[in-house]
Design a protein around this motif. Structure first.
Motif, mmCIF file in Angstrom:
data_model
loop_
_atom_site.group_PDB
_atom_site.id
_atom_site.type_symbol
_atom_site.label_atom_id
_atom_site.label_comp_id
_atom_site.label_asym_id
_atom_site.label_seq_id
_atom_site.Cartn_x
_atom_site.Cartn_y
_atom_site.Cartn_z
ATOM 1 N N ASP A 170 0.868 -1.174 0.000
ATOM 2 C CA ASP A 170 0.000 0.000 0.000
ATOM 3 C C ASP A 170 0.909 1.228 0.000
ATOM 4 N N LEU A 171 0.887 1.990 -1.085
ATOM 5 C CA LEU A 171 1.823 3.103 -1.245
ATOM 6 C C LEU A 171 1.352 4.400 -0.599
ATOM 7 N N LYS A 172 0.168 4.401 -0.011
ATOM 8 C CA LYS A 172 -0.409 5.655 0.486
ATOM 9 C C LYS A 172 0.521 6.388 1.444
ATOM 10 N N GLN A 173 1.052 5.669 2.427
ATOM 11 C CA GLN A 173 1.913 6.329 3.403
ATOM 12 C C GLN A 173 3.151 6.915 2.739
ATOM 13 N N PHE A 174 3.754 6.158 1.847
ATOM 14 C CA PHE A 174 5.008 6.582 1.234
ATOM 15 C C PHE A 174 4.796 7.760 0.282
ATOM 16 N N GLN A 175 3.689 7.770 -0.403
ATOM 17 C CA GLN A 175 3.345 8.907 -1.250
ATOM 18 C C GLN A 175 3.069 10.144 -0.399
ATOM 19 N N ASN A 176 2.351 9.940 0.700
ATOM 20 C CA ASN A 176 2.031 11.068 1.577
ATOM 21 C C ASN A 176 3.279 11.664 2.219
ATOM 22 N N VAL A 177 4.166 10.785 2.702
ATOM 23 C CA VAL A 177 5.357 11.298 3.379
ATOM 24 C C VAL A 177 6.275 12.019 2.399
ATOM 25 N N MET A 178 6.319 11.565 1.136
ATOM 26 C CA MET A 178 7.104 12.278 0.132
ATOM 27 C C MET A 178 6.484 13.639 -0.187
#
Length: 256
Positions: free
Chosen positions: A90-98
């Motif tokens: 799930d890429l949501k966290q990584f996209q958000n943190v970027m």
């Protein structure tokens, strides 16, 4: 710490005599930044401050207690190393943190992207096309950021080792992994390429060898919550109970 099971890096969950001990990644990140603030490293203000912010926020991006994946099938809080059975990341966290890092500065974006590269360093391309695309975009992004910042790879790697070292040390503390009775354990490679070791001198008194900090003695802390309820019927119930639980503070003295 590497995301070996492709789940979101969210909560540190350990069993406790009174129930579950919940430490959020945000609390762990704050402890990481406290360690970085005391680290003996010669960096100008315009680099050190964005680095400290990156260290504090490196695993942010989601509201931990609102994520449905944070409950196991049995209704228990999920420790971040426990697999959730998902075949894809799930890429949501990584996209958000970027997105958060990029909105602050190019230094924040570079170090956060380097951290994601470390997390997925053992990723096998072809297994998850969305993750493949995300990581390729980040590789391109890092090249542009290095060029824009006029950073060479050697300097960027040294700066990121500070992020990684403080992250690793903080996790050892928050996960109660530091050995008792003076038994030493490795932290990580620090910015100068040295592998530091850590151990307890006595209860809540920690030392590191070789000593890497500016002061000979200082205090750090993290906050956690104890949930007496062991099983939750929904993430909404878990979130409500977490929010209504008063946090507790665990302090440590670091001495040379």
């Amino acid at each position: 710490m590497k995301n070996q099971d492709k789940t979101l890096l969210i909560m540190i969950v350990t069993s406790h005599n009174e129930g579950w001990k919940i430490t959020t990644q945000r609390s762990h990140g704050l402890l990481s930044a406290m360690l970085a603030f005391q680290f003996e490293i010669d960096l100008p203000n315009e680099i050190m401050v964005p680095t400290l912010i990156t260290i504090a926020e490196h695993d942010d991006g989601v509201a931990e207690t609102k994520e449905r994946k944070n409950l196991t099938d049995a209704g228990a809080p999920r420790h971040f190393l426990v697999q959730d059975g998902s075949a894809k990341t799930d890429l949501k966290q990584f996209q958000n943190v970027m997105e958060l890092a990029t909105s602050k500065s190019q230094i924040n974006a570079l170090l956060t992207s380097m951290h994601l590269n470390f997390i997925f360093s053992d990723h096998v391309y072809g297994e998850d096309k969305q993750l493949d695309s995300f990581l390729k975009d980040q590789e391109k992004n890092r090249k542009e950021l290095l060029k824009n910042l006029s950073f060479d790879n050697r300097f960027a790697k040294r700066l990121y080792r500070l992020v990684q070292w403080c992250d690793a040390f903080s996790l050892l503390i928050c996960m109660d992994k530091i050995q008792l009775e003076g038994r030493k354990m490795e932290i990580s490679e620090n910015p100068d390429g040295v592998i530091n070791q850590v151990f307890y001198k006595e209860d809540n008194v920690i030392t590191v060898t070789p000593w890497p900090f500016k002061l000979d003695r200082f205090i750090v802390f993290y906050e956690y919550k104890i949930l007496e309820q062991l099983k939750f019927t929904s993430i909404e119930e878990f979130d409500q109970i977490c929010n209504s639980t008063v946090p507790q503070r665990q302090e440590f003295v670091l001495v040379k």
